[in-house]
Design an enzyme around this catalytic site. Sequence first.
Site, PDB file in Angstrom:
ATOM      1  N   CYS A  46      79.217  28.186   1.825  1.00  0.00           N
ATOM      2  CA  CYS A  46      80.376  28.468   2.439  1.00  0.00           C
ATOM      3  C   CYS A  46      81.317  27.485   2.068  1.00  0.00           C
ATOM      4  CB  CYS A  46      80.178  28.854   4.103  1.00  0.00           C
ATOM      5  SG  CYS A  46      81.749  29.313   4.618  1.00  0.00           S
TER       6      CYS A  46
ATOM      7  N   CYS B 290      83.388  23.815   8.825  1.00  0.00           N
ATOM      8  CA  CYS B 290      82.778  23.666  10.156  1.00  0.00           C
ATOM      9  C   CYS B 290      81.741  22.454  10.425  1.00  0.00           C
ATOM     10  CB  CYS B 290      82.310  25.269  10.466  1.00  0.00           C
ATOM     11  SG  CYS B 290      83.435  26.478  10.289  1.00  0.00           S
TER      12      CYS B 290
ATOM     13  N   CYS C 245      78.053  23.138  10.884  1.00  0.00           N
ATOM     14  CA  CYS C 245      77.168  24.172   9.973  1.00  0.00           C
ATOM     15  C   CYS C 245      76.633  23.737   8.851  1.00  0.00           C
ATOM     16  CB  CYS C 245      78.312  25.426   9.636  1.00  0.00           C
ATOM     17  SG  CYS C 245      77.696  26.662   8.711  1.00  0.00           S
TER      18      CYS C 245
ATOM     19  N   CYS D  40      71.771  41.832  13.947  1.00  0.00           N
ATOM     20  CA  CYS D  40      72.910  41.174  13.693  1.00  0.00           C
ATOM     21  C   CYS D  40      72.469  40.798  12.433  1.00  0.00           C
ATOM     22  CB  CYS D  40      73.179  40.133  14.741  1.00  0.00           C
ATOM     23  SG  CYS D  40      73.219  40.611  16.433  1.00  0.00           S
TER      24      CYS D  40
ATOM     25  N   CYS E 221      75.575  44.587  14.356  1.00  0.00           N
ATOM     26  CA  CYS E 221      76.481  43.674  14.655  1.00  0.00           C
ATOM     27  C   CYS E 221      76.471  42.846  13.317  1.00  0.00           C
ATOM     28  CB  CYS E 221      76.287  42.629  15.722  1.00  0.00           C
ATOM     29  SG  CYS E 221      77.383  41.306  15.733  1.00  0.00           S
TER      30      CYS E 221
END
Length: 327
Positions: free
Chosen positions: A66, A70, A73, A110, A141
């Site tokens: 990614c 963050c 993370c 999810c 989700c």
Amino acid sequence: MALVYEEPSRGTFSGPRHDWTRDEVRALLALPFPDLIFRAVQVHRENFDPAEVQISTLLSIKTGGCPEDCAYCPQSAKFDTGVDAEKLMSVDAVLKEARAAKAGGASRFCMGAAWRSPKDRDLDNVCAMVEGVKALGLETCVTLGMLEAYQAQRLKDSGLDYYNHNLDTSPEYYGAIITTRTYQDRLDTLEHVREAGIHVCCGGIVGMGEGLEDRIGMIATLASLPQHPESVPINMLVRVEGTPLANETALDPLDFVRTIAVARICMPASVVRLSAGREDMSEETQTLCFLAGANSIFYGPKLLTTPNPARDRDMQLLDKLGMRPMT
């Protein structure tokens, strides 16, 4: 000097309000622990069966790589955490996991992808996953990062029930945790999801070095949204080696329970999810969280890339407490 909580004149604890002030949230957090839990129990019982827990399973359908930064993370490409970037899973592989989740007692499936935002070609596959999981009789989700309005509508058209997009922390502390997207970016995505008619799953993370005022700000922001999130995950930071928060001091468990209780009082009709960090929580801490109004957990050995209690351990705890999965 200790703060004293006074009953608000604008309504009761049980009725949903969207005008919670920081002073009110601060006063709730300052209540003596027995008083706070008592109020949370009242609100919980007025809106839910306190013996029921909604069970969700979370699968990482696209792991690592990614571009966001963050600080919590392990999937960020900016940190060396040992998590390798992987391609998007196939639809068949995801549906196999969904069948296993349903057999294990999950009612919601999810799917999370480590993207800043999805590309349209990837969204085609995710929509196929949503359609397939929905056909199995599970709630669906996804969390895919930021969305444009047309992307949210495509997900709605595929049958998506919930979209997860956390605010993470208070507006004031946000910049200390994330610099690659703004707080407003997150609010914009939530607005696109709402306008498409998808239920919102939105909460935050505590234990990231934030102060009490930041926990107050996070809850006040969530509780002041035009419509409360249907699901509110409250995560305890999982400290991962290689991330900037790896050596952060752990939050006191009772402060975490207080956060759960205030979220329950301020968002009475929302499902409050005891989310990441349960692997490091004692049974007693989790039990206090359920008592304080948490009524959802993620079920399975992993939350994306971080550990989660094994299925048997969760079921044993629920059995011990005389609790049962929500149907």
